[in-house]
Design a protein around this motif. Structure first.
Motif, PDB file in Angstrom:
ATOM      1  N   SER A 235     -37.525 -25.914 -19.341  1.00  0.00           N
ATOM      2  CA  SER A 235     -37.870 -24.877 -18.383  1.00  0.00           C
ATOM      3  C   SER A 235     -39.171 -24.227 -18.817  1.00  0.00           C
ATOM      4  O   SER A 235     -39.212 -23.499 -19.806  1.00  0.00           O
ATOM      5  CB  SER A 235     -36.759 -23.816 -18.303  1.00  0.00           C
ATOM      6  OG  SER A 235     -37.124 -22.797 -17.396  1.00  0.00           O
ATOM      7  N   GLY A 237     -40.795 -21.819 -17.683  1.00  0.00           N
ATOM      8  CA  GLY A 237     -40.829 -20.369 -17.581  1.00  0.00           C
ATOM      9  C   GLY A 237     -41.843 -19.883 -16.578  1.00  0.00           C
ATOM     10  O   GLY A 237     -42.831 -20.536 -16.296  1.00  0.00           O
ATOM     11  N   LYS A 238     -41.597 -18.735 -15.999  1.00  0.00           N
ATOM     12  CA  LYS A 238     -42.468 -18.194 -14.961  1.00  0.00           C
ATOM     13  C   LYS A 238     -43.547 -17.331 -15.591  1.00  0.00           C
ATOM     14  O   LYS A 238     -43.251 -16.372 -16.305  1.00  0.00           O
ATOM     15  CB  LYS A 238     -41.645 -17.350 -13.974  1.00  0.00           C
ATOM     16  CG  LYS A 238     -40.567 -18.129 -13.250  1.00  0.00           C
ATOM     17  CD  LYS A 238     -39.808 -17.233 -12.289  1.00  0.00           C
ATOM     18  CE  LYS A 238     -38.713 -18.005 -11.561  1.00  0.00           C
ATOM     19  NZ  LYS A 238     -37.971 -17.144 -10.612  1.00  0.00           N
ATOM     20  N   ILE A 250     -47.263 -24.087 -12.711  1.00  0.00           N
ATOM     21  CA  ILE A 250     -45.817 -24.123 -12.524  1.00  0.00           C
ATOM     22  C   ILE A 250     -45.494 -24.065 -11.035  1.00  0.00           C
ATOM     23  O   ILE A 250     -46.194 -23.411 -10.249  1.00  0.00           O
ATOM     24  CB  ILE A 250     -45.146 -22.954 -13.281  1.00  0.00           C
ATOM     25  CG1 ILE A 250     -45.637 -22.919 -14.732  1.00  0.00           C
ATOM     26  CG2 ILE A 250     -43.640 -23.080 -13.243  1.00  0.00           C
ATOM     27  CD1 ILE A 250     -45.363 -24.175 -15.505  1.00  0.00           C
ATOM     28  N   THR A 251     -44.418 -24.773 -10.650  1.00  0.00           N
ATOM     29  CA  THR A 251     -43.956 -24.762  -9.264  1.00  0.00           C
ATOM     30  C   THR A 251     -42.858 -23.721  -9.091  1.00  0.00           C
ATOM     31  O   THR A 251     -42.450 -23.033 -10.037  1.00  0.00           O
ATOM     32  CB  THR A 251     -43.440 -26.150  -8.874  1.00  0.00           C
ATOM     33  OG1 THR A 251     -42.309 -26.479  -9.707  1.00  0.00           O
ATOM     34  CG2 THR A 251     -44.518 -27.199  -9.071  1.00  0.00           C
ATOM     35  N   GLU A 252     -42.366 -23.640  -7.868  1.00  0.00           N
ATOM     36  CA  GLU A 252     -41.306 -22.675  -7.563  1.00  0.00           C
ATOM     37  C   GLU A 252     -40.015 -23.015  -8.282  1.00  0.00           C
ATOM     38  O   GLU A 252     -39.209 -22.128  -8.610  1.00  0.00           O
ATOM     39  CB  GLU A 252     -41.077 -22.639  -6.050  1.00  0.00           C
ATOM     40  CG  GLU A 252     -40.097 -21.575  -5.588  1.00  0.00           C
ATOM     41  CD  GLU A 252     -39.918 -21.579  -4.085  1.00  0.00           C
ATOM     42  OE1 GLU A 252     -39.270 -20.662  -3.569  1.00  0.00           O
ATOM     43  OE2 GLU A 252     -40.450 -22.517  -3.436  1.00  0.00           O
ATOM     44  N   GLU A 253     -39.784 -24.301  -8.577  1.00  0.00           N
ATOM     45  CA  GLU A 253     -38.562 -24.726  -9.260  1.00  0.00           C
ATOM     46  C   GLU A 253     -38.682 -24.658 -10.779  1.00  0.00           C
ATOM     47  O   GLU A 253     -37.890 -25.297 -11.495  1.00  0.00           O
ATOM     48  CB  GLU A 253     -38.203 -26.159  -8.848  1.00  0.00           C
ATOM     49  CG  GLU A 253     -37.710 -26.306  -7.421  1.00  0.00           C
ATOM     50  CD  GLU A 253     -38.864 -26.265  -6.416  1.00  0.00           C
ATOM     51  OE1 GLU A 253     -40.030 -26.354  -6.873  1.00  0.00           O
ATOM     52  OE2 GLU A 253     -38.611 -26.143  -5.209  1.00  0.00           O
ATOM     53  N   ASP A 254     -39.679 -23.897 -11.284  1.00  0.00           N
ATOM     54  CA  ASP A 254     -39.915 -23.778 -12.729  1.00  0.00           C
ATOM     55  C   ASP A 254     -40.189 -25.134 -13.366  1.00  0.00           C
ATOM     56  O   ASP A 254     -39.763 -25.417 -14.498  1.00  0.00           O
ATOM     57  CB  ASP A 254     -38.732 -23.098 -13.430  1.00  0.00           C
ATOM     58  CG  ASP A 254     -38.611 -21.636 -13.038  1.00  0.00           C
ATOM     59  OD1 ASP A 254     -39.600 -21.098 -12.492  1.00  0.00           O
ATOM     60  OD2 ASP A 254     -37.539 -21.047 -13.267  1.00  0.00           O
ATOM     61  N   GLU A 255     -40.885 -25.997 -12.668  1.00  0.00           N
ATOM     62  CA  GLU A 255     -41.281 -27.291 -13.192  1.00  0.00           C
ATOM     63  C   GLU A 255     -42.798 -27.412 -13.159  1.00  0.00           C
ATOM     64  O   GLU A 255     -43.487 -26.646 -12.466  1.00  0.00           O
ATOM     65  CB  GLU A 255     -40.647 -28.435 -12.382  1.00  0.00           C
ATOM     66  CG  GLU A 255     -39.127 -28.469 -12.453  1.00  0.00           C
ATOM     67  CD  GLU A 255     -38.552 -29.589 -11.609  1.00  0.00           C
ATOM     68  OE1 GLU A 255     -39.343 -30.215 -10.853  1.00  0.00           O
ATOM     69  OE2 GLU A 255     -37.342 -29.842 -11.693  1.00  0.00           O
ATOM     70  N   TYR A 256     -43.311 -28.372 -13.923  1.00  0.00           N
ATOM     71  CA  TYR A 256     -44.749 -28.583 -13.954  1.00  0.00           C
ATOM     72  C   TYR A 256     -45.233 -29.192 -12.635  1.00  0.00           C
ATOM     73  O   TYR A 256     -44.583 -30.078 -12.078  1.00  0.00           O
ATOM     74  CB  TYR A 256     -45.148 -29.501 -15.108  1.00  0.00           C
ATOM     75  CG  TYR A 256     -44.940 -28.903 -16.485  1.00  0.00           C
ATOM     76  CD1 TYR A 256     -45.340 -27.609 -16.761  1.00  0.00           C
ATOM     77  CD2 TYR A 256     -44.343 -29.644 -17.501  1.00  0.00           C
ATOM     78  CE1 TYR A 256     -45.155 -27.061 -18.017  1.00  0.00           C
ATOM     79  CE2 TYR A 256     -44.152 -29.102 -18.766  1.00  0.00           C
ATOM     80  CZ  TYR A 256     -44.557 -27.810 -19.012  1.00  0.00           C
ATOM     81  OH  TYR A 256     -44.370 -27.259 -20.244  1.00  0.00           O
ATOM     82  N   ASN A 302     -46.572 -21.547  -8.127  1.00  0.00           N
ATOM     83  CA  ASN A 302     -46.593 -20.206  -8.691  1.00  0.00           C
ATOM     84  C   ASN A 302     -48.044 -19.755  -8.854  1.00  0.00           C
ATOM     85  O   ASN A 302     -48.860 -20.445  -9.465  1.00  0.00           O
ATOM     86  CB  ASN A 302     -45.887 -20.207 -10.053  1.00  0.00           C
ATOM     87  CG  ASN A 302     -45.579 -18.810 -10.554  1.00  0.00           C
ATOM     88  OD1 ASN A 302     -46.348 -17.884 -10.322  1.00  0.00           O
ATOM     89  ND2 ASN A 302     -44.456 -18.663 -11.242  1.00  0.00           N
ATOM     90  N   ALA A 306     -45.668 -14.578 -10.476  1.00  0.00           N
ATOM     91  CA  ALA A 306     -44.308 -14.755  -9.938  1.00  0.00           C
ATOM     92  C   ALA A 306     -44.277 -14.824  -8.421  1.00  0.00           C
ATOM     93  O   ALA A 306     -43.200 -14.822  -7.828  1.00  0.00           O
ATOM     94  CB  ALA A 306     -43.371 -13.654 -10.441  1.00  0.00           C
TER      95      ALA A 306
END
Length: 655
Positions: A235, A237-238, A250-256, A302, A306
């Motif tokens: 994860s 992180g945001k 970072i994307t909305e799903e907390d992924e790269y 992101n 946030a």
């Protein structure tokens, strides 16, 4: 045959063919081999024959079934001498007692000398070398085997030692672990004997040798093998405080947020994260079988605080696939399977401070068929929100080495221009060559090959070559700086063009075909630049002038072995040269500097101040007082010789 196995092949249909092997001793009187017959078998003495049958070819293998180890005392089934076996074999292929093929094999096999016995697995006790040598034979590195050139190895038989007894290892490594050292009084092997020897020599036993500890001590330590595994962050992180340069997006799903990129090995990685404020332009090869879709474009990104923004995606269709399809296999049209895939993706990230304000994506789609290789292109560009019309204002407005040179076409409604050189592909023909941009500070030379017929019109040929060369330069001006604005003409320098010489004659040499003169086959691009300052210690480089010229050649049709070929080749080239000049004219030298330059030893081959070198301060071979004394003595001897050679001195001497 010198090994325990040999392979051969029987060509043809082997159905009903019987393979056999026989020993063929020579006749004692005539020396000839005995006649072969088809009554042999697949095994004789220590030899075995195996056959692997195929459709129209069969593999025949002859192998030795005995061991090749040298005999130890009271041992059997081994080789009594290094030359273990000398025999003559015959391999026969018969069908219904009719000889079809015959293979003669002369076997001369030596014993395996790498092992002379069973190797013990007991650990060797290594003594402390500070008090006792490591061993009497340091070159004995292999247990239970003879080490080549190690004459002190007791595991080497006398026959093996004869092979290398003239090239044995010398010194400590070769077994002389206690050699007489140079300081020993009884030593007579010193190459350079000091003046005090043997009055101040060492009288000692050879057991107390300075060669103790010559090798490392016997203790061992466990090596620390570095781990190359990188802990994966499940994860990311945001980020709530904004992005920094190099941080992964970072994307909305907390992924790269990933886009295919090239790794350090040159291969494309599909799940490579995009780093903040790092542009890239990559090309990846793929085909229909290995094609994979990337990250969906509906994924929200992101912004760094946030908040999330949606990608603005524009889809376009590729009609000209020549620039993307690099290889195609010949398949029937009815069997070809095609699919609509992504040819290129261009991402533009609009940023402000540490946040992402907007993401614009342009996707180019096209049809990819089975058997074709696609060159996908992915670009990422970060543009500042403070820029105007997509033109980013960099902190350092000057050019940096390796960055593309900016070009503009001020005579067109769209001022965006291009300055390219060729990127040859396939056979190097101009028809299949692609373009690559000219990079600042990088001298380049490229070219391609143009097919020309023997009946080619010279005027048309000149026009065709000129058109292909001019296609590289779709611009009228070159940007002085990397952030030159299209709206300000003072930010650009006009390209100086020296047009090629145009000849009105069709054939220069009489009525001969295949000869054309004044072909502008070489394009020369000279870019003059200078360092006009620095921004935060980084040099600011600016383009001052650009000149384009052509070099002409005489083209003649090349026949080769015959003139039946309808086409010949004409190579055309393009070169780029960057010339650095001072930003300001150098200050002219004064009269004093010009006079002093004649006596400067660093700028002239003749150094007058060092005419009497031993008497000057430049000579440092001995103290200055000694060199001065020797110089004065030499001057006195020269003066004395001059005086004594005078005729009046001889008359005075006789009186």
């Amino acid at each position: 045959m010198s090994g325990p196995r040999v392979n051969s092949f029987f060509l043809g249909n082997s159905s009903g063919v019987n393979f056999s092997i026989i020993l063929s001793p020579r006749d004692g009187e005539t020396g000839k081999l005995q006649l072969a017959n088809c009554s042999g078998s697949k095994r004789v003495d220590d030899w075995d024959l195996s056959v692997t049958r195929g459709m129209n070819i069969s593999k025949v293998t002859v192998s030795l079934t005995r061991t090749l180890e040298l005999c130890l005392p009271n041992a059997t089934e081994c080789c009594p001498s290094p030359l273990c076996m000398v025999e003559t074999l015959q391999v026969l292929a018969c069908r219904d007692s009719v000889l079809l093929a015959q293979l003669l094999i002369q076997a001369e096999i030596f014993a395996n000398s790498s092992r002379t016995g069973n190797v013990s697995e007991n650990a060797t006790i290594i003594p402390n070398q500070a008090f006792k040598p490591l061993g009497s034979c340091p070159c004995n590195l292999t247990a239970g085997a003879c080490d080549v050139r190690c004459c002190c190895d007791l595991e080497c038989s006398p026959d093996l030692q004869q092979l290398f007894n003239r090239s044995c290892f010398t010194g400590v490594f070769g077994g002389d672990v206690n050699p007489p050292f140079d300081q020993l009084c009884s030593s007579q092997s010193m190459e350079y004997t000091p003046e005090w020897f043997p009055f101040l020599c060492v009288q000692s036993s050879l057991d107390n040798t300075p060669f103790l500890g010559y090798f490392y001590h016997g203790s061992t330590s466990t090596p620390k093998v570095p781990s190359f595994t990188i802990p994966l962050q499940t994860s990311p992180g945001k980020p709530f405080t904004g992005y920094k340069q190099g941080d992964p997006i970072i994307t909305e799903e907390d992924e790269y947020f990933t886009i295919p990129q090239q790794s350090m090995a040159g291969q494309c990685v599909g799940n490579a994260p995009v780093a903040y404020l790092q542009n890239f332009d990559v090309k990846c090869l793929t085909n229909l079988a290995s094609y994979k879709e990337g990250l969906p474009h509906h994924v929200r990104i992101n912004t760094g605080t946030a908040d999330f923004i949606q990608q603005n995606v524009v889809y376009r269709t590729i009609t000209d696939r020549v620039k993307f399809i690099t290889e195609s296999e010949s398949l029937h049209t009815a069997e070809v399977l095609c699919q609509n895939v992504t040819f290129a993706e261009h991402y533009k990230f609009i940023w402000k401070d540490e946040n992402i304000e907007q993401v614009n994506v342009t996707v180019f789609l096209g049809s990819l068929c089975d058997g074709e290789i696609l060159t996908q292109r992915f670009t990422v560009e970060f543009l500042s929100l403070k820029s105007t019309n997509g033109e980013e204002l960099f902190e350092n407005p000057g050019y940096q080495v390796g960055k593309p040179v900016r070009a503009a076409n001020m005579n067109a409604s769209d001022p965006l221009g291009s300055l390219y050189i060729w990127q040859p592909a396939d056979r190097g023909l101009c028809a299949s060559a692609t373009y690559r941009p000219v990079l600042f500070g990088v001298d380049s030379h490229s070219g391609c090959i143009l097919e020309v017929g023997i009946n080619e019109d010279c005027s048309l040929l000149r026009g065709n070559v000129t058109e292909k060369l001019n296609a590289l330069i779709q611009a009228t001006h070159i940007g002085k700086r990397d952030n030159s604005s299209y709206s300000d003409l003072h930010d650009w320098v006009e390209i100086i063009r020296l047009d090629p010489f145009n000849s009105d004659t069709n054939v220069s040499t009489g009525s001969l075909k295949g000869i054309c003169s004044d072909i502008p086959a070489n394009l020369n691009i000279r870019i003059i630049f200078a360092k006009v300052g620095a921004v935060q210690g980084i040099p600011q480089q600016q383009i001052l002038a650009v000149q384009i010229s052509y070099s002409t050649v005489l083209w003649q049709f090349q026949c080769g072995l015959s003139c039946k070929n309808s086409f010949s080749f004409l190579p055309i080239t393009a070169s780029v040269q960057f010339i650095e000049v001072p930003a300001q004219p150098p200050i002219p030298m004064t009269r004093y500097q010009k006079i002093y330059a004649e006596f400067d030893c660093n700028q002239n081959d003749v150094c007058w101040p060092q005419l009497l070198y031993p008497l000057t301060r430049f000579y440092t071979g001995e103290p200055y007082s000694q060199s001065l004394a020797k110089g004065l003595l030499l001057a006195f001897l020269v003066l004395l010789a001059a005086v004594m050679s005078n005729p009046w001195f001889s008359k005075l001497w006789y009186r």
